[in-house]
Design a protein around this motif. Structure first.
Motif, short mmCIF file in Angstrom:
data_model
loop_
_atom_site.label_atom_id
_atom_site.label_comp_id
_atom_site.label_asym_id
_atom_site.label_seq_id
_atom_site.Cartn_x
_atom_site.Cartn_y
_atom_site.Cartn_z
N ARG A 22 0.85 -1.19 0.00
CA ARG A 22 0.00 0.00 0.00
C ARG A 22 0.88 1.23 0.00
O ARG A 22 2.05 1.19 0.37
CB ARG A 22 -0.94 0.02 1.19
CG ARG A 22 -0.25 0.07 2.53
CD ARG A 22 -1.26 0.08 3.66
NE ARG A 22 -0.61 -0.12 4.93
CZ ARG A 22 -0.99 0.44 6.06
NH1 ARG A 22 -2.03 1.23 6.08
NH2 ARG A 22 -0.35 0.19 7.18
N VAL A 23 0.31 2.34 -0.41
CA VAL A 23 1.01 3.62 -0.36
C VAL A 23 1.03 4.08 1.09
O VAL A 23 -0.02 4.25 1.71
CB VAL A 23 0.32 4.66 -1.27
CG1 VAL A 23 0.97 6.02 -1.09
CG2 VAL A 23 0.38 4.22 -2.73
N LEU A 24 2.23 4.25 1.63
CA LEU A 24 2.38 4.70 3.02
C LEU A 24 2.42 6.22 3.12
O LEU A 24 1.99 6.78 4.12
CB LEU A 24 3.64 4.10 3.64
CG LEU A 24 3.73 2.58 3.69
CD1 LEU A 24 5.05 2.14 4.29
CD2 LEU A 24 2.56 2.00 4.48
N GLU A 25 2.98 6.86 2.09
CA GLU A 25 3.14 8.31 2.16
C GLU A 25 3.41 8.86 0.76
O GLU A 25 4.12 8.25 -0.03
CB GLU A 25 4.32 8.63 3.08
CG GLU A 25 4.62 10.09 3.27
CD GLU A 25 5.63 10.31 4.39
OE1 GLU A 25 5.20 10.77 5.45
OE2 GLU A 25 6.83 10.01 4.19
N VAL A 184 8.51 20.07 -10.73
CA VAL A 184 7.72 19.45 -9.68
C VAL A 184 8.47 18.21 -9.18
O VAL A 184 8.97 17.43 -9.99
CB VAL A 184 6.32 19.05 -10.18
CG1 VAL A 184 5.54 18.30 -9.12
CG2 VAL A 184 5.55 20.27 -10.65
N LEU A 185 8.52 18.04 -7.85
CA LEU A 185 9.18 16.90 -7.23
C LEU A 185 8.16 16.10 -6.45
O LEU A 185 7.33 16.68 -5.74
CB LEU A 185 10.30 17.40 -6.31
CG LEU A 185 11.25 16.41 -5.68
CD1 LEU A 185 11.91 15.50 -6.71
CD2 LEU A 185 12.33 17.16 -4.89
N HIS A 186 8.20 14.76 -6.59
CA HIS A 186 7.16 13.88 -6.05
C HIS A 186 7.83 12.63 -5.50
O HIS A 186 8.53 11.93 -6.22
CB HIS A 186 6.23 13.52 -7.21
CG HIS A 186 5.03 12.73 -6.84
ND1 HIS A 186 3.77 13.17 -7.08
CD2 HIS A 186 4.88 11.54 -6.25
CE1 HIS A 186 2.89 12.27 -6.66
NE2 HIS A 186 3.56 11.27 -6.15
N ILE A 187 7.61 12.33 -4.22
CA ILE A 187 8.15 11.14 -3.58
C ILE A 187 6.99 10.29 -3.08
O ILE A 187 6.07 10.79 -2.43
CB ILE A 187 9.05 11.50 -2.38
CG1 ILE A 187 10.12 12.52 -2.77
CG2 ILE A 187 9.67 10.24 -1.76
CD1 ILE A 187 11.12 12.06 -3.76
N THR A 188 7.02 8.99 -3.38
CA THR A 188 6.01 8.06 -2.90
C THR A 188 6.70 6.93 -2.16
O THR A 188 7.66 6.35 -2.66
CB THR A 188 5.20 7.47 -4.06
OG1 THR A 188 4.62 8.54 -4.82
CG2 THR A 188 4.08 6.56 -3.57
N ALA A 189 6.21 6.61 -0.95
CA ALA A 189 6.72 5.48 -0.18
C ALA A 189 5.68 4.37 -0.21
O ALA A 189 4.51 4.59 0.09
CB ALA A 189 7.00 5.90 1.27
N ILE A 190 6.11 3.16 -0.57
CA ILE A 190 5.23 2.00 -0.66
C ILE A 190 5.73 0.94 0.31
O ILE A 190 6.93 0.73 0.46
CB ILE A 190 5.22 1.43 -2.10
CG1 ILE A 190 4.67 2.48 -3.05
CG2 ILE A 190 4.40 0.14 -2.18
CD1 ILE A 190 4.78 2.10 -4.51
#
Length: 192
Positions: A22-25, A184-190
């Motif tokens: 799941r996407v945590l953040e 644009v900067l985008h970080i996703t933690a899974i």
């Protein structure tokens, strides 16, 4: 294997009820100096206010640098940087891009752009796997429990016949002028 959501009804948000990942953040912003809250404290995004001309030496890509610590349980971090790339002065432009994690280049993340009269919005996206044996070629990290700096560097191929610029358009709106384009900067933690 993705997220499984259970409806909360007409007046409530859905809730996560299972799935392998799941996407945590998600932490994202235009590069305008905004401060965004994360699970491990605030992050201030870079503030990019003008274009960047590349040279024949590698330099940090304005807006691409961020230090980030993912939440506990993260198994993947997705780094995504979106920017305008433009050629101003030559028929053929060639730009080279590298990606770094904590000062180490991720060798297999090398990217290039080459085109005649290029004027394009570029999405650089790289998935960093966490766990197992570290691998500098792929960017795999054995563990990630403190802030790590991620960034891009870039150069143009040849000073006499390339003029690659970042964060601006060319001949905007059918005119001869250029227009600033904020990255644009985008970080996703899974994770689990």
């Amino acid at each position: 294997a993705g997220q499984v959501l259970t409806s909360g009804g007409a007046s409530a948000a859905p809730s996560w009820s299972g799935g392998a990942q799941r996407v945590l953040e998600v932490v994202a912003s235009p590069c305008d100096g905004s401060t965004i809250a994360t699970s491990n404290g605030n992050i201030t995004f870079p503030n990019v206010t003008g274009p960047q001309d590349l040279t024949t030496s590698y330099a940090n890509v304005n807006g691409s640098i961020i230090s980030y610590q993912p939440p506990s349980g993260t198994t993947q971090v997705i780094y995504e940087f979106n920017m305008q790339v433009t050629n101003h002065d030559d028929a053929i432009s060639i730009g080279h891009f590298k990606f770094y994690i904590d000062g180490s280049e991720v060798v297999y993340a090398r990217r290039g752009i080459s085109a005649e009269d290029v004027d394009v919005y570029v999405n650089f996206k790289y998935v960093i796997n966490i766990g197992g044996s570290a691998n500098a070629n792929t960017g795999r990290i054995a563990s990630w429990s403190s802030a790590k700096e991620m960034k891009m560097t870039a150069r143009e191929y040849h000073a006499s016949n390339n003029a690659v610029s970042l964060h601006e358009t060319d001949h905007w709106d059918g005119a001869s002028g250029n227009m600033f384009s904020q990255p644009v900067l985008h970080i996703t933690a899974i994770g689990v």
